[in-house]
Scaffold this motif. Structure first.
Motif, mmCIF file in Angstrom:
data_model
loop_
_atom_site.group_PDB
_atom_site.id
_atom_site.type_symbol
_atom_site.label_atom_id
_atom_site.label_comp_id
_atom_site.label_asym_id
_atom_site.label_seq_id
_atom_site.Cartn_x
_atom_site.Cartn_y
_atom_site.Cartn_z
ATOM 1 N N CYS A 127 10.412 51.105 -6.311
ATOM 2 C CA CYS A 127 10.797 51.647 -7.620
ATOM 3 C C CYS A 127 12.245 51.333 -7.976
ATOM 4 C CB CYS A 127 10.577 53.158 -7.645
ATOM 5 S SG CYS A 127 8.845 53.651 -7.630
ATOM 6 N N LEU A 128 13.126 51.385 -6.988
ATOM 7 C CA LEU A 128 14.554 51.244 -7.263
ATOM 8 C C LEU A 128 15.044 49.807 -7.222
ATOM 9 C CD1 LEU A 128 15.935 54.303 -5.248
ATOM 10 C CD2 LEU A 128 15.502 54.140 -7.705
ATOM 11 N N ILE A 129 14.316 48.927 -6.525
ATOM 12 C CA ILE A 129 14.809 47.551 -6.365
ATOM 13 C C ILE A 129 13.772 46.521 -6.821
ATOM 14 C CG2 ILE A 129 15.662 45.833 -4.725
ATOM 15 C CD1 ILE A 129 16.763 48.139 -3.045
ATOM 16 N N VAL A 130 12.634 46.473 -6.156
ATOM 17 C CA VAL A 130 11.658 45.408 -6.421
ATOM 18 C C VAL A 130 11.109 45.500 -7.838
ATOM 19 C CG1 VAL A 130 9.473 44.387 -5.706
ATOM 20 C CG2 VAL A 130 11.054 45.284 -3.983
ATOM 21 N N TRP A 131 10.671 46.682 -8.239
ATOM 22 C CA TRP A 131 10.054 46.838 -9.557
ATOM 23 C C TRP A 131 11.080 46.949 -10.685
ATOM 24 C CZ3 TRP A 131 5.803 50.817 -7.749
ATOM 25 C CH2 TRP A 131 4.795 50.107 -7.069
ATOM 26 N N ARG A 132 12.342 46.774 -10.359
ATOM 27 C CA ARG A 132 13.383 46.701 -11.390
ATOM 28 C C ARG A 132 13.665 45.259 -11.809
ATOM 29 N NH1 ARG A 132 16.522 51.376 -12.298
ATOM 30 N NH2 ARG A 132 15.189 53.149 -11.801
ATOM 31 N N LYS A 133 13.008 44.316 -11.173
ATOM 32 C CA LYS A 133 13.217 42.909 -11.514
ATOM 33 C C LYS A 133 12.539 42.595 -12.856
ATOM 34 C CE LYS A 133 13.898 41.401 -6.767
ATOM 35 N NZ LYS A 133 15.326 41.127 -6.977
ATOM 36 N N PRO A 134 12.991 41.520 -13.547
ATOM 37 C CA PRO A 134 12.540 41.245 -14.917
ATOM 38 C C PRO A 134 11.030 41.233 -15.117
ATOM 39 C CG PRO A 134 14.392 39.836 -14.386
ATOM 40 C CD PRO A 134 14.053 40.579 -13.132
ATOM 41 N N ARG A 135 10.271 40.679 -14.174
ATOM 42 C CA ARG A 135 8.826 40.555 -14.402
ATOM 43 C C ARG A 135 8.139 41.914 -14.459
ATOM 44 N NH1 ARG A 135 5.091 38.789 -9.428
ATOM 45 N NH2 ARG A 135 3.687 38.937 -11.198
ATOM 46 N N TYR A 136 8.775 42.935 -13.907
ATOM 47 C CA TYR A 136 8.205 44.279 -13.957
ATOM 48 C C TYR A 136 8.810 45.121 -15.078
ATOM 49 C CZ TYR A 136 6.626 42.921 -9.299
ATOM 50 O OH TYR A 136 6.050 42.256 -8.246
ATOM 51 N N LEU A 171 5.037 55.103 -12.081
ATOM 52 C CA LEU A 171 6.252 54.858 -11.310
ATOM 53 C C LEU A 171 7.233 53.935 -12.030
ATOM 54 C CD1 LEU A 171 4.882 54.415 -7.662
ATOM 55 C CD2 LEU A 171 5.993 56.421 -8.652
ATOM 56 N N THR A 172 6.729 52.998 -12.815
ATOM 57 C CA THR A 172 7.602 51.960 -13.374
ATOM 58 C C THR A 172 7.996 52.167 -14.830
ATOM 59 O OG1 THR A 172 5.679 50.605 -13.978
ATOM 60 C CG2 THR A 172 6.661 50.224 -11.804
ATOM 61 N N SER A 173 7.301 53.023 -15.559
ATOM 62 C CA SER A 173 7.581 53.158 -16.995
ATOM 63 C C SER A 173 9.035 53.532 -17.309
ATOM 64 C CB SER A 173 6.618 54.168 -17.635
ATOM 65 O OG SER A 173 6.721 55.437 -17.035
ATOM 66 N N PRO A 174 9.718 54.360 -16.504
ATOM 67 C CA PRO A 174 11.113 54.674 -16.850
ATOM 68 C C PRO A 174 12.040 53.464 -16.838
ATOM 69 C CG PRO A 174 10.236 56.300 -15.314
ATOM 70 C CD PRO A 174 9.245 55.179 -15.366
ATOM 71 N N ALA A 175 11.676 52.407 -16.107
ATOM 72 C CA ALA A 175 12.543 51.225 -16.022
ATOM 73 C C ALA A 175 12.107 50.103 -16.960
ATOM 74 C CB ALA A 175 12.570 50.698 -14.589
ATOM 75 N N MET A 176 10.959 50.239 -17.609
ATOM 76 C CA MET A 176 10.464 49.175 -18.486
ATOM 77 C C MET A 176 11.383 48.988 -19.687
ATOM 78 S SD MET A 176 6.331 49.716 -18.610
ATOM 79 C CE MET A 176 5.334 49.613 -17.130
ATOM 80 N N GLU A 177 11.551 47.726 -20.075
ATOM 81 C CA GLU A 177 12.368 47.401 -21.243
ATOM 82 C C GLU A 177 11.531 46.845 -22.390
ATOM 83 O OE1 GLU A 177 15.414 44.791 -19.895
ATOM 84 O OE2 GLU A 177 16.418 46.328 -18.690
ATOM 85 N N GLU A 178 10.432 46.179 -22.059
ATOM 86 C CA GLU A 178 9.532 45.649 -23.078
ATOM 87 C C GLU A 178 8.099 45.951 -22.669
ATOM 88 O OE1 GLU A 178 10.224 41.512 -23.821
ATOM 89 O OE2 GLU A 178 12.408 41.749 -23.918
ATOM 90 N N LEU A 179 7.292 46.401 -23.633
ATOM 91 C CA LEU A 179 5.902 46.741 -23.344
ATOM 92 C C LEU A 179 5.024 46.279 -24.497
ATOM 93 C CD1 LEU A 179 3.728 48.142 -21.633
ATOM 94 C CD2 LEU A 179 4.331 50.295 -22.768
ATOM 95 N N TYR A 180 3.960 45.553 -24.147
ATOM 96 C CA TYR A 180 3.033 45.013 -25.141
ATOM 97 C C TYR A 180 1.635 45.543 -24.840
ATOM 98 C CZ TYR A 180 7.019 41.920 -25.644
ATOM 99 O OH TYR A 180 8.293 41.437 -25.815
#
Length: 317
Positions: free
Chosen positions: A36-45, A69-78
């Motif tokens: 959550c804090l590192i891997v899923w913060r990368k651009p593809r996630y 788990l990842t929605s708080p870090a998302m920047e773009e969602l389609y």
């Protein structure tokens, strides 16, 4: 794995498919935190589409777990084709993916861009988005049930793409006056919006505008909005006679002007060549002559490109 430091564990996790990453997240709190804090913060996630191939192998349970788990870090969602993806049979008996309401209930504290292609979108859902997406800069929706209510709750919105909606004129006025919009697309809106846009002071910050059935092929809009650099005007089911009549009124309007009109117009593109040539001639941009028997089409899409405003600050609110 327990003896490895966090950097090594993250490198291992990055090479795993998403299905395996989720298994690891469920296995231990440490793995979940690193994901959550590192891997899923990368651009593809951080830039996610519900049609993304990486999500296809996930079970519904894992799919929901990943979004939670990842929605708080998302920047773009389609989000599109939700109904198609939610059911695996035409009877709709087996839910394979969550329905639209699931996505709207998430925490999107970092979301900047949201695109939802679902005809069931409504004002209540817009209200939910306004509460959960405080940092949203760009919203794209298309639904006849959207009237513009609650859109002013998106106080940071700069781009609104809302074709085939039912944005009411009082809500449009509020939107233009209260929100720092730079890009607005209201193509095929249920109500005519041109007069409201021309009258609103907030329209003066618009840099890109799309709408349907503009008067005189959009020339007044192209001339009146000081920050505009791109104007897209569409017409649906316009007869040849109506197009010829509008060309004539547009020509007369330009002839009455004491200066170049529209003043900053640089180029025109149209899906109908003869209309493009005629408009360029009227605006003084083209030396080509129309054909003796010009061809018209009842579906028109015209794009105007304008020069940067002289002495204007395009970044001003």
């Amino acid at each position: 794995m327990e003896r490895l430091n966090d950097d090594c564990v993250c490198n291992i996790l990055e090479f795993l498919p998403l299905v395996e990453q989720i298994k690891m997240a469920r296995l231990a709190q440490r793995f979940q935190e690193l994901l959550c804090l590192i891997v899923w913060r990368k651009p593809r996630y951080r830039k996610v589409s519900v049609s993304d191939s990486m999500l296809e192998p996930l079970s519904k349970e894992d799919y929901i777990y990943f979004f939670e788990l990842t929605s708080p870090a998302m920047e773009e969602l389609y989000i599109w084709n939700v109904h198609k993806k939610a059911f695996d049979s035409y009877l709709g008996r087996h839910l394979m993916r969550p329905e639209l309401a699931f996505y709207l209930r998430r925490d999107y504290s970092n979301l900047r861009e949201l695109c939802i292609a679902d005809e069931n979108m409504n004002n209540s859902m817009i209200s939910t988005i306004a509460k959960s997406c405080r940092q949203l800069r760009s919203l794209s929706v298309s639904s006849a049930y959207i009237t513009g209510k609650y859109l002013t709750g998106l106080s940071n919105l700069e781009t609104l793409v809302a074709p085939e909606c039912s944005v009411e004129l009082p809500h449009l006025t509020e939107l233009l006056e209260q929100i720092p919009l730079k890009h607005l697309d209201l193509t095929s809106n249920r109500y005519p919006v041109e007069a409201t846009i021309l009258q609103s002071e907030g329209s003066k910050r618009l840099e890109r505008l799309g709408l349907s059935d503009a008067q005189d092929y959009g020339f007044p809009l192209a001339d009146s909005l000081p920050q505009l650099n791109t104007l897209v005007v569409s017409y649906h089911k316009v007869s040849t006679q109506e197009q010829l009549a509008m060309l004539e009124t547009t020509r007369k309007r330009v002839e009455r002007a004491s200066r170049k009109f529209p003043q900053r117009l640089q180029s025109i593109l149209c899906n109908v060549v003869d209309v493009e040539v005629a408009l360029e001639q009227i605006a003084g941009l083209e030396k080509r002559h129309p054909r003796d028997t010009p061809k018209f089409n009842e579906l028109l899409k015209i794009m105007y490109f304008l020069s940067n405003p002289q002495g204007g600050d395009k970044k001003s609110p």
